[in-house]
Design a protein around this motif. Sequence first.
Motif, PDB file in Angstrom:
ATOM      1  N   CYS A 111       0.694  -1.332   0.114  1.00 29.60           N
ATOM      2  CA  CYS A 111       0.028   0.177   0.022  1.00 29.60           C
ATOM      3  C   CYS A 111       0.858   0.968  -0.175  1.00 29.60           C
ATOM      4  O   CYS A 111       0.237   2.602  -0.374  1.00 29.60           O
ATOM      5  N   CYS A 144       2.893  -1.207   7.446  1.00 33.96           N
ATOM      6  CA  CYS A 144       2.970  -2.685   6.730  1.00 33.96           C
ATOM      7  C   CYS A 144       5.055  -3.294   6.439  1.00 33.96           C
ATOM      8  O   CYS A 144       4.708  -4.363   6.359  1.00 33.96           O
ATOM      9  N   CYS A 180      -2.670  -4.374  -0.761  1.00 39.57           N
ATOM     10  CA  CYS A 180      -1.139  -4.770  -0.503  1.00 39.57           C
ATOM     11  C   CYS A 180      -1.430  -6.506   0.741  1.00 39.57           C
ATOM     12  O   CYS A 180      -2.316  -6.686   1.174  1.00 39.57           O
ATOM     13  N   CYS A 226      -2.213  -4.695   4.395  1.00 40.77           N
ATOM     14  CA  CYS A 226      -3.452  -4.504   5.012  1.00 40.77           C
ATOM     15  C   CYS A 226      -4.625  -4.731   4.667  1.00 40.77           C
ATOM     16  O   CYS A 226      -5.857  -4.137   4.669  1.00 40.77           O
TER      17      CYS A 226
HETATM   18 ZN   LIG Z   1      -0.634  -2.103   3.713  1.00 41.32          ZN
END
Ligand SMILES: [Zn+2]
Length: 487
Positions: free
Chosen positions: A429, A434, A470, A473
């Motif tokens: 993302c 992340c 992603c 997430c």
């Molecule tokens: Zn992410």
Amino acid sequence: MSDYGITSREKDFSQWYLDIVQRAELGDHSPVRGCMVIRPNGYAIWEKMQAALDGMIKATGHRNAYFPLFIPESFLKKEAEHVEGFAPECAVVTHGGGRLLEEPLMIRPTSETIIYHMYAKWIQSYRDLPVLINQWANVVRWEMRTRLFLRTTEFLWQEGHTAHATPEEGEEETRRMLDVYRRFAEEYMALPVLMGKKTAAEKFAGALRTYSIEAMMQDGKALQAGTSHNLGQNFSRPFEVRFQDESQQWQYCWQTSWGVSTRLIGALIMAHSDDQGLVLPPRLAPIEVVVVPIWSSDEQQQAVRAYLEEVRGQLDGRVSYHIDDRDQFKPGWKFAEWELKGIPLRLEVGPRDVAKRGAVLVRRDTREKQMLSLEDVGTAVREALDHMQRDLFDRALAFRREHTYMADVYDDFQTTISEKPGFTWAHWCGGADCETRVAQETKATIRTVPFEPEDGLETQDAPPPEQGRCIVCGQPSLRRVLWGKAY
Ligand SMILES: [Zn+2]
């Protein structure tokens, strides 16, 4: 352990690497922890690299200069992110001439600050721009975990530092030098690399953006082989690197810096070598051919030695070669010795070759044997070197492609990273959280974010932009990025 005294790659890759460095006499540990002695065999490779890359750097308009080893502590503190990034690994000189210094001196971990202090004096007008300077130097970074050539406290490198009138010129320069590194890696090191952008977490401390070339080693790990930084005005502002433009207005310069180091020697070893020792791409081999004469009587020796003069006539001026006519070693021993040291070609000349007026050519990488007639030796050797250079590149590229994967969900990603050494393309993302979580849970980092078509540079083999989510997430992502464990 092979007959060559080298641990096999399969058994212990990291020991295999160190065995080659030691047995091929490339480098050694110094009595100072983390420092490295570069032995003549290793230094000769560095000189070949320097000569080739120096030519490419000059061909793009840069000139060499030299700046001092010591940097006043206050300089490093002028750019906040830079000091945060580098201060923890700086070596500091507090005494000189038996006295406490008024201001401690840092031993350069990189030279932006000292060089830009000088640029501020030298640059006054738009007519002084661009400034395009490179330096070949040593730098010191206090590393805790070191490995010969790959990560050492002191290492050799080149660092380019430029100043420009516009942001566009700065960006163009950053990319130009990245592409120079790609060409050098591919054409000289026979090393396929992926060009791309670094994430904020992986960029140079103080840069606006960092681009890099990434290569895959034979254990599937990534090695960052060169970086090019767009510094924007992050250094020109604190160091007051300014110029008067055409309307007499003072402007801050737009700057770049870029470098590659002796870690490239580590990359060469890990990309091409095998369990018998070093394999060198011919274009970086200090000696391209070793000639091993063979005889078992004085009479044969006389005949072979006389014939060698004719062989020389074929090689002189065409290739760099060495004739190993030491009498105290058997031919088989010499073969192994030169294979260990990575000489690309071996030319065997024995009594039978004298009789047939020929010679036997053996390639280091494939062990392929070729019977030559004397008048073809010069051309055949030249051709074999070219073929080997190309084959090493093709093999490394095929290896990278075979060890590159795709993952769409985090579970698969984790399995791929832990069970299949190599690179993995996966959606991200763009969030630092992340990225951090993946690094903590899998030890994989984002090696590169591909260039977009409008960037004018291409990330080779990158999957085209596509809608995705992603892996961590689930937020939307427009691009896969390249993940891998790295040196
Ligand atoms: Zn992410």
